[in-house]
Design an enzyme around this catalytic site. Sequence first.
Site, PDB file in Angstrom:
ATOM      1  N   GLU A 179       0.829  -1.205   0.000  1.00 54.46           N
ATOM      2  CA  GLU A 179       0.000   0.000   0.000  1.00 54.46           C
ATOM      3  C   GLU A 179       0.862   1.254   0.000  1.00 54.46           C
ATOM      4  O   GLU A 179       2.072   1.194   0.168  1.00 54.46           O
ATOM      5  CB  GLU A 179      -0.903   0.030   1.244  1.00 54.46           C
ATOM      6  CG  GLU A 179      -2.300  -0.549   1.030  1.00 54.46           C
ATOM      7  CD  GLU A 179      -3.196   0.374   0.216  1.00 54.46           C
ATOM      8  OE1 GLU A 179      -2.700   1.375  -0.356  1.00 54.46           O
ATOM      9  OE2 GLU A 179      -4.402   0.087   0.133  1.00 54.46           O
ATOM     10  N   ASN A 222     -10.237   5.034   1.689  1.00 50.82           N
ATOM     11  CA  ASN A 222      -9.368   4.867   0.528  1.00 50.82           C
ATOM     12  C   ASN A 222      -9.626   5.989  -0.476  1.00 50.82           C
ATOM     13  O   ASN A 222     -10.486   6.844  -0.277  1.00 50.82           O
ATOM     14  CB  ASN A 222      -9.607   3.510  -0.139  1.00 50.82           C
ATOM     15  CG  ASN A 222      -8.635   2.452   0.346  1.00 50.82           C
ATOM     16  OD1 ASN A 222      -7.422   2.694   0.401  1.00 50.82           O
ATOM     17  ND2 ASN A 222      -9.139   1.289   0.710  1.00 50.82           N
ATOM     18  N   ASP A 241     -10.399   0.943  -4.227  1.00 47.89           N
ATOM     19  CA  ASP A 241      -9.245   1.041  -3.335  1.00 47.89           C
ATOM     20  C   ASP A 241      -8.555   2.382  -3.588  1.00 47.89           C
ATOM     21  O   ASP A 241      -9.208   3.400  -3.757  1.00 47.89           O
ATOM     22  CB  ASP A 241      -8.313  -0.159  -3.519  1.00 47.89           C
ATOM     23  CG  ASP A 241      -7.599  -0.522  -2.226  1.00 47.89           C
ATOM     24  OD1 ASP A 241      -6.774   0.289  -1.756  1.00 47.89           O
ATOM     25  OD2 ASP A 241      -7.854  -1.610  -1.681  1.00 47.89           O
TER      26      ASP A 241
END
Length: 292
Positions: free
Chosen positions: A18, A148, A199
């Site tokens: 991430e 997100n 996301d």
Amino acid sequence: MSDVPVSILSDVACHLGEGPTYDPHADTLFWFDILERKLLELPYPGGQTRIHDLPVMASALAAVDEKRQLLVTETGLQLRERDSGALTMHVEVEADRENTRSNDARVHPAGALWFGTMGKAAQEQAGAIYWFFKGEVRRLFSHITIPNSICFSPDGAIGYFADTHENRLYRVACDPETGLPVDDPVLTLEGNEIPGGIDGSVVDATGTLWNARWGGGRLDALTSRGELIRSIQLPARRATCPVFVGPGADRLAVTSAYEGLDEDARRADPDAGKTFLVELEVEGRFDPPVLL
């Protein structure tokens, strides 16, 4: 689905890759394995991936100056010395909540940082999105499960964020000088219309939003109103976040994860957790340094 070549930029498989950030001054890509408490560093466009152990879960990084970076962690915002890797707490945020951690984040064009928190077990509505600017922290939005897609229009007048649990993308008018919202969020996209979950995202110089689809194995390009322009297939189903890379910010790197996959699922998704380079020329841009 567009036929665009996608290559492996780093073959280090992250449990939960991430928070990719590209540093144009060092020509280096940084990203995190949140669950394994790792910071990864890769000279662009190739070379050895360096892995730095961290004492806490961290999920995002912002440049401060030539000597320091700001890390978004489970206990707050911590300064990192580039040379030594030493961490110093700058501002505590949810440090007293052992069941939460940080997640997505991005720097607004004014130098303000938006960052999200969430439950470590994705407890429903346990998270929030915060604003940090010149030493001040404010909570912007509460009762978010998985924050997100924090990103901004090039002029700083629009902010975006999503709750992946709801699979909804929102937009909100912002003050370009401070990055603070000046109106209520407006629903921009019902993500259930597209395979996978919303996301991480980033906005290019033309205002196009590029979104990684968790479970969808794709990178989607959207207009500012949430209209789908194109989709690019990725080698891993659990794509997490894109970032512009290269001296001209003209390519996209995308992180991914193998979180939640059993042995059979990982065999069926052998590139899960790796970091990819999308061989498509884009008009990207770099985030500014965060103003402490």
